[in-house]
Design an enzyme around this catalytic site. Sequence first.
Site, PDB file in Angstrom:
ATOM      1  N   THR A  17       8.058   2.385  -0.957  1.00 43.51           N
ATOM      2  CA  THR A  17       8.759   3.368  -0.121  1.00 43.51           C
ATOM      3  C   THR A  17       9.115   4.647  -0.879  1.00 43.51           C
ATOM      4  O   THR A  17       9.635   5.588  -0.288  1.00 43.51           O
ATOM      5  CB  THR A  17      10.038   2.752   0.479  1.00 43.51           C
ATOM      6  OG1 THR A  17      10.851   2.260  -0.604  1.00 43.51           O
ATOM      7  CG2 THR A  17       9.702   1.589   1.397  1.00 43.51           C
ATOM      8  N   SER A  19       8.291   8.238  -3.051  1.00 44.83           N
ATOM      9  CA  SER A  19       7.415   9.323  -2.596  1.00 44.83           C
ATOM     10  C   SER A  19       5.974   9.143  -3.099  1.00 44.83           C
ATOM     11  O   SER A  19       5.014   9.305  -2.347  1.00 44.83           O
ATOM     12  CB  SER A  19       7.977  10.687  -3.008  1.00 44.83           C
ATOM     13  OG  SER A  19       8.026  10.773  -4.414  1.00 44.83           O
ATOM     14  N   ILE A  96      -0.014   2.413 -12.408  1.00 43.14           N
ATOM     15  CA  ILE A  96      -0.220   3.861 -12.462  1.00 43.14           C
ATOM     16  C   ILE A  96       0.847   4.540 -13.318  1.00 43.14           C
ATOM     17  O   ILE A  96       0.594   5.539 -13.975  1.00 43.14           O
ATOM     18  CB  ILE A  96      -0.164   4.456 -11.024  1.00 43.14           C
ATOM     19  CG1 ILE A  96      -1.143   3.742 -10.084  1.00 43.14           C
ATOM     20  CG2 ILE A  96      -0.390   5.962 -11.044  1.00 43.14           C
ATOM     21  CD1 ILE A  96      -2.598   3.822 -10.484  1.00 43.14           C
ATOM     22  N   TYR A 159     -13.073  11.683 -12.922  1.00 43.45           N
ATOM     23  CA  TYR A 159     -13.495  12.391 -11.705  1.00 43.45           C
ATOM     24  C   TYR A 159     -14.685  13.285 -12.033  1.00 43.45           C
ATOM     25  O   TYR A 159     -15.655  13.378 -11.288  1.00 43.45           O
ATOM     26  CB  TYR A 159     -12.363  13.245 -11.099  1.00 43.45           C
ATOM     27  CG  TYR A 159     -11.006  12.577 -11.026  1.00 43.45           C
ATOM     28  CD1 TYR A 159     -10.877  11.188 -11.067  1.00 43.45           C
ATOM     29  CD2 TYR A 159      -9.842  13.337 -10.919  1.00 43.45           C
ATOM     30  CE1 TYR A 159      -9.629  10.586 -11.013  1.00 43.45           C
ATOM     31  CE2 TYR A 159      -8.590  12.740 -10.854  1.00 43.45           C
ATOM     32  CZ  TYR A 159      -8.485  11.370 -10.912  1.00 43.45           C
ATOM     33  OH  TYR A 159      -7.251  10.786 -10.877  1.00 43.45           O
ATOM     34  N   GLU A 209     -11.647   8.499 -26.035  1.00 38.57           N
ATOM     35  CA  GLU A 209     -11.068   9.646 -26.715  1.00 38.57           C
ATOM     36  C   GLU A 209     -10.615   9.219 -28.102  1.00 38.57           C
ATOM     37  O   GLU A 209     -10.711   8.033 -28.448  1.00 38.57           O
ATOM     38  CB  GLU A 209      -9.915  10.226 -25.884  1.00 38.57           C
ATOM     39  CG  GLU A 209      -8.822   9.219 -25.560  1.00 38.57           C
ATOM     40  CD  GLU A 209      -7.869   9.680 -24.449  1.00 38.57           C
ATOM     41  OE1 GLU A 209      -8.292  10.407 -23.543  1.00 38.57           O
ATOM     42  OE2 GLU A 209      -6.695   9.287 -24.503  1.00 38.57           O
ATOM     43  N   HIS A 247      -2.112  12.204 -24.144  1.00 38.12           N
ATOM     44  CA  HIS A 247      -1.971  10.759 -24.024  1.00 38.12           C
ATOM     45  C   HIS A 247      -1.294  10.209 -25.272  1.00 38.12           C
ATOM     46  O   HIS A 247      -1.668  10.569 -26.379  1.00 38.12           O
ATOM     47  CB  HIS A 247      -3.349  10.087 -23.885  1.00 38.12           C
ATOM     48  CG  HIS A 247      -3.989  10.295 -22.551  1.00 38.12           C
ATOM     49  ND1 HIS A 247      -5.354  10.276 -22.368  1.00 38.12           N
ATOM     50  CD2 HIS A 247      -3.454  10.514 -21.329  1.00 38.12           C
ATOM     51  CE1 HIS A 247      -5.627  10.474 -21.094  1.00 38.12           C
ATOM     52  NE2 HIS A 247      -4.495  10.631 -20.437  1.00 38.12           N
TER      53      HIS A 247
END
Lengths: 289, 403
Positions: A17, A19, A96, A159, A209, A247
């Site tokens: 719930t 955002s 995530i 991506y 990396e 990172h």
Amino acid sequence: MGVLVGKNSKVIVQGFTGSEGTFHAQQMIEYGTQVVGGVTPGKGGTLHLDRPVFNTVSDAVKGTGADVSIIFVPPAFAGDAIMEAADAGIKVIVTITEGIPVADMVKAKEYVKDRNATLIGPNCPGVITAGEAKVGIMPGFVFKPGHVGIVSKSGTLTYEAADQVAKAGLGVSTAIGIGGDPIIGTTTLEAVKLLMADPSTKGIIMIGEIGGELEPKAAMWIRENGTKPVVGFIAGETAPKGRTMGHAGAIVSGEHESASAKKKIMRECGITVVDSPAEIGIAMAKQLA
Amino acid sequence: MNIHEFQGKSILAHYGVAIQRGYVASSAEEARHMAQQLKTETGTGWFVIKAQIHAGGRGKGTIQETGSRGVVLAKSLDEVPEKAAAILGGHLVTLQTRAEGKKVNKIYIAEDVYAPGASEPREFYMSILLDRSAGRNVIVYSPDGGMNIEEVAEKTPERIFKETIDPLTGVTDFQCRRIAFNFGLSGNAFKEMTRFVRSLYSAYVGCDASLFEINPVLKTSDDRIIAVDAKVTLDGNGLIRHPDYAAMRDTTEEDPIEVEAGAAGLNYVKLDGNVGCMVNGAGLAMATMDIIKLSGGDPANFLDVGGTADAKRVETAFRIILKDPSVKAILVNIFGGIVRCDRVAQGIVDAYKNIGNIQVPIIVRLQGTNAEEAKKLIDESGLAVHSAITLQEAADKVRTLIG
């Protein structure tokens, strides 16, 4: 087909719930992922996005038969959320959340290992099996269905690779974002093993990396056991030693953790390594031609 | 996050780790006052004065202005102010600092712990850190303390020992004993060492550290075990539950532009090249730096604008990159996923107009959602901004512009 997640995966969202949880749950539903419910402690019994909300992960598993979870819980509580998912019998836990204290991850990783669950991340874009299920925050449209598996520590670079794959006339089976933290649930090697065993994957793109030893370890395994062409890229050839590059895990502590050292080992193990990140897609297409 | 020796020692002491005691001072008068207090409390007659900077090799380092070493011994209370003054305010150059050195704002006045007694004092090395491949913490130690540990590792690797810690049990008694045995200790010193290791590990876990390096750990002539130096690095992610430790951050030790960028939510690292870059995502940012190099340039920075890349962030990022006079061109590389490229493009155009008077060429590569619309927006803006869609196009434009 593909690995880890597919059209039959029943997914719950931890931190449903909030955002972030709400926005990305919506995106996943639009993509066609079977999102069967979510968990927000204290909001059990309500509905959110037309799906049931539970107080605990074990309630959610009982109520929905979920086998995959995606975690958007804030960093201070995310380690606990991972352990709760593993305890409830969730098989694939995609985390995530960015910024989880390392000490929490040391514990959570150990806990998950003892319970036969697969942890992906943290601090990762998630997992997508193109055309079937998106359990993550990646833009779904970039991943055209096909036969190239992707393993990557970086979100936007994944991506980029998927986009190049599409432009080269190919598509993606499953893309696994393993995350850029010093402690991650699934290593490059483990992800490569999954894709090597997946009949729908014909070639693998491995994006790493600077920092750590994950890519060389995967490369040595590939040398002995690889059955499919692998294209590799290591970001950070120009990164200075001893500085953290975004990172938390991206830091060259010793010479063997530098981009050039990793690329050398990967080449010696028969991987097609590109120096330019603009050539990932073309290199894969050549290998599969 | 790096902290000073005196701060690290205060954390250790909080967890019951025996330390070489001392006080911090920022002026010569204060140094004398603190030395007096230390004398009253510990009975020490000699005082060690240590420059507090975030870099190692202080004992062999030199204060540029005065020639003083970074760590000196005062053999009486009266020597303290003068020796303190020779360090404070000066720039300390060590093997680990840049050529201009680091300004010393604070010193640590510590008790002398090497006083002779019943047995010879001995120095050991001990560190705790994360073994990334095992996913566990490891205690690394050597009986050859006080030396450069990299040198020990290279010349006599058999003199370096390791204990890997199971996260579910923490350090065990038998591991503490094994460490004490490997140091060749016996009697009271043996017991003290096992206690030292246990409390040191609980401090490491308790404060969410990512590195402890205690060099040397000292066995005193009266068989106590104490931490004489303390290099402590805290896990930045762990600071959410330690606001008191977060307050230990000393921004004067950091690059001021990096501090400013961090406050704006940007992850920026200054480099020495001539092509600036602004990218979303850390991996893509490093890859962009690499492609700048392959195109004949040198990256001037690492900059991750994060997931939102709105107009305000883009503007701040431009201003930060432009502070570096060696920047001859800027490459913006955004892969728009959830964030739409046309929005980012509008942000870039707005930021460009707001800043005004940008003298260096800018190459903008936007790919992903609404990339074509974004390119059109940039091309029709009338600004001296070059657009690209593929990474290769962007690389070629960098080559042309700086060639």
